[in-house]
Design a protein around this motif. Sequence first.
Motif, mmCIF file in Angstrom:
data_model
loop_
_atom_site.group_PDB
_atom_site.id
_atom_site.type_symbol
_atom_site.label_atom_id
_atom_site.label_comp_id
_atom_site.label_asym_id
_atom_site.label_seq_id
_atom_site.Cartn_x
_atom_site.Cartn_y
_atom_site.Cartn_z
ATOM 1 N N THR A 242 8.654 -5.626 5.337
ATOM 2 C CA THR A 242 8.579 -4.311 4.840
ATOM 3 C C THR A 242 9.775 -3.940 3.777
ATOM 4 O OG1 THR A 242 10.275 -3.290 6.575
ATOM 5 C CG2 THR A 242 7.959 -3.253 7.047
ATOM 6 N N ASN A 243 10.969 -4.569 3.947
ATOM 7 C CA ASN A 243 11.954 -4.319 3.017
ATOM 8 C C ASN A 243 12.598 -5.444 2.189
ATOM 9 O OD1 ASN A 243 11.922 -1.942 4.950
ATOM 10 N ND2 ASN A 243 13.835 -1.414 4.102
ATOM 11 N N GLY A 244 12.410 -6.800 2.643
ATOM 12 C CA GLY A 244 12.752 -7.900 1.859
ATOM 13 C C GLY A 244 13.945 -8.471 2.410
ATOM 14 N N LEU A 245 14.567 -9.405 2.002
ATOM 15 C CA LEU A 245 15.538 -10.088 2.539
ATOM 16 C C LEU A 245 17.111 -9.529 2.554
ATOM 17 C CD1 LEU A 245 15.119 -13.905 1.542
ATOM 18 C CD2 LEU A 245 15.163 -13.016 3.788
ATOM 19 N N GLY A 246 17.319 -8.700 1.492
ATOM 20 C CA GLY A 246 18.456 -7.922 1.111
ATOM 21 C C GLY A 246 18.634 -7.016 2.558
ATOM 22 N N ASP A 247 17.887 -6.374 2.858
ATOM 23 C CA ASP A 247 18.034 -5.341 4.145
ATOM 24 C C ASP A 247 18.032 -6.026 5.375
ATOM 25 O OD1 ASP A 247 18.300 -3.155 2.589
ATOM 26 O OD2 ASP A 247 16.346 -2.134 3.218
ATOM 27 N N ALA A 248 17.178 -7.234 5.427
ATOM 28 C CA ALA A 248 17.087 -8.131 6.525
ATOM 29 C C ALA A 248 18.605 -8.493 6.955
ATOM 30 C CB ALA A 248 16.088 -9.211 6.573
ATOM 31 N N LEU B 40 23.730 -8.308 10.082
ATOM 32 C CA LEU B 40 25.043 -8.182 10.366
ATOM 33 C C LEU B 40 25.457 -6.872 11.073
ATOM 34 C CD1 LEU B 40 27.941 -8.949 9.204
ATOM 35 C CD2 LEU B 40 27.812 -7.310 7.422
ATOM 36 N N ALA B 41 24.586 -5.968 10.936
ATOM 37 C CA ALA B 41 24.818 -4.804 11.799
ATOM 38 C C ALA B 41 24.631 -5.249 13.112
ATOM 39 C CB ALA B 41 23.765 -3.567 11.563
ATOM 40 N N PHE B 42 23.643 -6.052 13.828
ATOM 41 C CA PHE B 42 23.268 -6.602 15.038
ATOM 42 C C PHE B 42 24.910 -7.228 15.511
ATOM 43 C CE2 PHE B 42 18.829 -6.127 15.008
ATOM 44 C CZ PHE B 42 18.607 -5.427 16.244
ATOM 45 N N LYS C 176 25.017 0.875 4.012
ATOM 46 C CA LYS C 176 25.438 -0.327 4.822
ATOM 47 C C LYS C 176 26.345 0.375 5.901
ATOM 48 C CE LYS C 176 26.757 -5.184 4.311
ATOM 49 N NZ LYS C 176 27.235 -6.116 3.367
ATOM 50 N N VAL C 177 27.379 1.053 5.611
ATOM 51 C CA VAL C 177 28.264 1.604 6.578
ATOM 52 C C VAL C 177 27.650 2.399 7.662
ATOM 53 C CG1 VAL C 177 29.968 3.355 6.799
ATOM 54 C CG2 VAL C 177 30.133 1.673 5.108
ATOM 55 N N ILE C 178 26.765 3.305 7.283
ATOM 56 C CA ILE C 178 25.746 3.953 8.404
ATOM 57 C C ILE C 178 24.942 3.360 9.075
ATOM 58 C CG2 ILE C 178 24.149 6.013 8.435
ATOM 59 C CD1 ILE C 178 27.177 6.678 7.574
ATOM 60 N N VAL D 131 21.223 -14.855 1.871
ATOM 61 C CA VAL D 131 21.706 -16.141 2.762
ATOM 62 C C VAL D 131 21.908 -15.704 4.244
ATOM 63 C CG1 VAL D 131 23.547 -17.817 2.952
ATOM 64 C CG2 VAL D 131 22.449 -17.425 0.742
ATOM 65 N N GLN D 132 22.681 -14.412 4.301
ATOM 66 C CA GLN D 132 22.882 -14.058 5.627
ATOM 67 C C GLN D 132 21.754 -13.883 6.297
ATOM 68 O OE1 GLN D 132 25.163 -13.567 8.282
ATOM 69 N NE2 GLN D 132 26.412 -12.079 6.827
ATOM 70 N N ALA D 133 20.466 -13.338 5.748
ATOM 71 C CA ALA D 133 19.408 -13.248 6.625
ATOM 72 C C ALA D 133 18.896 -14.480 6.921
ATOM 73 C CB ALA D 133 18.347 -12.328 5.763
ATOM 74 N N CYS D 134 18.926 -15.544 6.379
ATOM 75 C CA CYS D 134 18.189 -16.885 6.374
ATOM 76 C C CYS D 134 19.096 -17.543 7.588
ATOM 77 C CB CYS D 134 18.157 -17.716 5.251
ATOM 78 S SG CYS D 134 16.982 -17.164 3.995
ATOM 79 N N TYR D 135 20.174 -17.436 7.534
ATOM 80 C CA TYR D 135 21.278 -17.913 8.469
ATOM 81 C C TYR D 135 21.046 -17.121 9.786
ATOM 82 C CZ TYR D 135 25.221 -19.103 11.589
ATOM 83 O OH TYR D 135 26.032 -19.347 12.633
#
Length: 415
Positions: free
Chosen positions: A32-38, A43-45, A108-110, A240-244
């Motif tokens: 829905t949003n792409g790798l950036g938001d993923a 990171l939030a998790f 990102k903070v929220i 890269v964060q999302a793929c990892y």
Amino acid sequence: MKISKNPYIWNSIAGIINASQAIILGMVITRTNGLGDAGILALAFSLGNLFMNVGHFGVRKFQVTDVKNEYSFSDYFSIRILTVALMLLACGLYLLIVGRSRAYDFSKVITILMMCCIYAMESMEDVFWGFYQLKNRLDIGGKIFSIRWLCIMGAVSGVLYWKQNLLLASVVGVVVSGLVLCISLAITYPSFRETIKWKTTKHSFGIIKACFPLFLAGFLSYYVTSSPKYAIDKYFNSEVQACYSFVSMPVFVIDLLNMFLYMPILVSMAGEWETGNVEAFLKRIKRQVLFIVGISGACLLGGFFLGIPVLSVLYGVELTEYKGVLMLLLGAGAFLAFSGFFVTVLTILRKQFVAMGIYGIAALFALLFMNPMMQKHGLEGGVIYYILLMAAISVAYLVCIIVFITKKKKGMHDE
């Protein structure tokens, strides 16, 4: 109160949901949003789970092995309110610092704050889950956890498909989590006819003293486990964060399934240790170790042949270049599961300080060398360093357990 005949069923369902929540939401948000938001959600998790260690404060394992009833549920409940407040304060301070430094933008903070709020509620739910387990109703806790997370995943996924807005979806997730938790506790807790009293006495603060080593061990454990993610956040982008995050999911599945499957036997193990039935205690340890070996072997085999193709299809992203990282991480997952179980054994032995000391040393090594390893040798270099850390931790715990049990058996023979 009816005693559940199958505590493993709902506990295992909760374990599966717990292991799959990030996977499912990662699948949805990538589409829905792409790798950036993923990457932001991953990171939030990670940060939410890190701060949840403050909320839990290592109390659950201590609570369900309190076979002498040293503390009342009111004691545990009162202390949990304080630790959850401390969790939210720590999270707020961290986000204030990174927000002011402009390392993270407002969205990102929220998003991270909302995830921490969800896990703060989970920390409150956890103390009731421990209470239900001591009342031989572990299944109730499993049901509440499962229903709450199914509702969260449904609501967040719906908002992401409807609005493609991660910030709005995270706020909706908090609201849904709070409503489901309040309703669930209002339905289940009154039947136990036990009044909760707010009492932060000198006696109740004994829980803090007893569990501080467990809290610190848990916090440092999660820091060590997530240190590659924090290094990636510093040296690589959100994609890269999302793929990892995608290829590391099976690692946490091994650990979470292991944890949820041994949780129902903790009360029995504590009773066996307390009564001196060391042989039965050892048999349970050996069975769990064999289970970890079995599930880890199956995951390594499945990961080699099916891991990358399945993960690529699930997330809609080509992950072939991450096959080496996946296999290394699956090996680390086995050691993660061993270390988690061994910490529990040390808790039953009431040797929590050992867990704190070992993870303290490991966290120091992660803090000093993970970033340089990631920067100099790339993603695989950081992951190799991570698996070495987890292997060293597991071996150190096992040696300590053998020493303590040997001393116990020797003392019994001397008597």
